[in-house]
Design an enzyme around this catalytic site. Sequence first.
Site, PDB file in Angstrom:
ATOM      1  CE  LYS A   1      10.383  -7.104  -8.715  1.00 36.01           C
ATOM      2  NZ  LYS A   1       9.309  -6.066  -8.710  1.00 36.01           N
TER       3      LYS A   1
ATOM      4  CB  CYS B   1       2.637   0.332   0.584  1.00 31.81           C
ATOM      5  SG  CYS B   1       3.973   0.532  -0.612  1.00 31.81           S
TER       6      CYS B   1
ATOM      7  CG  HIS C   1       0.907  -5.917  -8.356  1.00 30.73           C
ATOM      8  ND1 HIS C   1       1.772  -4.953  -7.898  1.00 30.73           N
ATOM      9  CD2 HIS C   1       1.034  -5.932  -9.710  1.00 30.73           C
ATOM     10  CE1 HIS C   1       2.408  -4.397  -8.920  1.00 30.73           C
ATOM     11  NE2 HIS C   1       1.972  -4.969 -10.033  1.00 30.73           N
TER      12      HIS C   1
ATOM     13  CE  LYS D   1       4.387  -7.291   2.539  1.00 29.08           C
ATOM     14  NZ  LYS D   1       5.696  -6.658   2.250  1.00 29.08           N
TER      15      LYS D   1
ATOM     16  CG  HIS E   1       6.774   1.216   4.582  1.00 26.10           C
ATOM     17  ND1 HIS E   1       6.523   2.136   3.580  1.00 26.10           N
ATOM     18  CD2 HIS E   1       5.551   0.889   5.087  1.00 26.10           C
ATOM     19  CE1 HIS E   1       5.214   2.358   3.499  1.00 26.10           C
ATOM     20  NE2 HIS E   1       4.610   1.616   4.399  1.00 26.10           N
TER      21      HIS E   1
ATOM     22  CB  THR F   1       9.216  -8.987   2.266  1.00 26.37           C
ATOM     23  OG1 THR F   1       7.799  -9.004   2.515  1.00 26.37           O
ATOM     24  CG2 THR F   1       9.924  -9.745   3.373  1.00 26.37           C
ATOM     25  NE  ARG F   2       7.762  -2.784  -1.419  1.00 28.54           N
ATOM     26  CZ  ARG F   2       7.350  -2.514  -0.187  1.00 28.54           C
ATOM     27  NH1 ARG F   2       7.314  -3.487   0.707  1.00 28.54           N
ATOM     28  NH2 ARG F   2       6.995  -1.293   0.173  1.00 28.54           N
TER      29      ARG F   2
END
Length: 403
Positions: free
Chosen positions: A371, A338, A278, A274, A51, A54-55
């Site tokens: 992805k 997340c 990472h 956004k 969710h 975007t990725r």
Amino acid sequence: MPEGNVTGRYDVIVVGVGGMGSAACYHLARRGVRVLGIERFTLGHDRGSSHGQTRVIRRAYFEHPDYVPLLNRAYQLWDELSQEAGEVLFPRTGLLLCGPPGSELLEGVRRTAVQHGLDIAALTGEEAARRFPAFCVPPGHDVLFEADAGYLRVEASVRAHAALAERHGAALWTSCSVRSFSFSGGAARVETDRGTVEAGALVVCGGAFSAPILKDLALPLTVLRKVLLWYDAPDPRLRRDAGFPVFLASDDQQGGDFYGFPVLPGVADGEGLKVAEHSGGEPLGSAERSGAPCSDDPLAVDRSLRPADPERCAAFLRRYVPSMAASVAAGPRRHDVCLYTMTPDGDFIVDRHPEQPALCYAAGFSGHGFKFASVMGEALADLATQGRTDLPIGFLRRDRFSR
């Protein structure tokens, strides 16, 4: 197995209909396999890892060059899914990468690009400034650009896989919990809130819940709490339709990797820029920064925005996207939490159970897996129906941790 209380029989049952599970249901159903997908929550829910709008999707993979053949197939499958669904799921905005010379990020991208003959352009700081004037490359940093990269519309992709799976004949049970599963005579028996079902094969895509679901495998997984942030972005140069790309940068001042997306036109919920980190992350079950205990249950993770959560991303934006300074000072307009389910080496685990060949599973996607959902679904469909796959997933086997 007793016959009296079985409410349904299928060829394959898929537990977890998120990014990977929805793709597995789709690939199984389009082959004519009788498949049931069971999802504890609703489709496209915000309780796990699929969710947040975007990725990033990119082909020059700094993490490991062995991922590139899988990415080549994933790209093809995402385009096919978009065509079948009748909507663009993979906008190709390009990906701007930057970092200090010798950084793991850039050196890994270069090695992978050379090994696989990928088209990656090296830009000078001046060239990057002309092409993307809203992004400030620090002096001395190297810049690369991958034109064929972009982003996936994450919830839309899950829903597309699920909807098309149903169109091809799959049954999907949402808001349904699996109580237990067992095997006998090479078949799987699954106890759920809606009754007991059986199948010749079972696919488990449990995300952050994988370790307790597959507890007999003792998967070496750690779940991290990660925060996604959206900020107002009045600078029109940051819009996708103005040519602003996805970006991924190694910040030498903070010692972390940060990524972000352009402002997406026409997005009513959470429109803005956004950004997220990472690297880093807080393991579930560890002490929170406040000193309060933190549950190791993914359902109990703190989903509020703590005062310290935006600090590192805010510092990143002030340095790399200076036109965002006022928005950063005002604070994020939206956030999501997340979950990264990490393996010790950061690579996925995709395999069959060593003692129950009817069970195959995918877990530990370590914050960079979505992805691959399209191709992981295909691999899992192969494992469930053929017991093997020609896709190059050998480096993702579970037994690498015991060698």
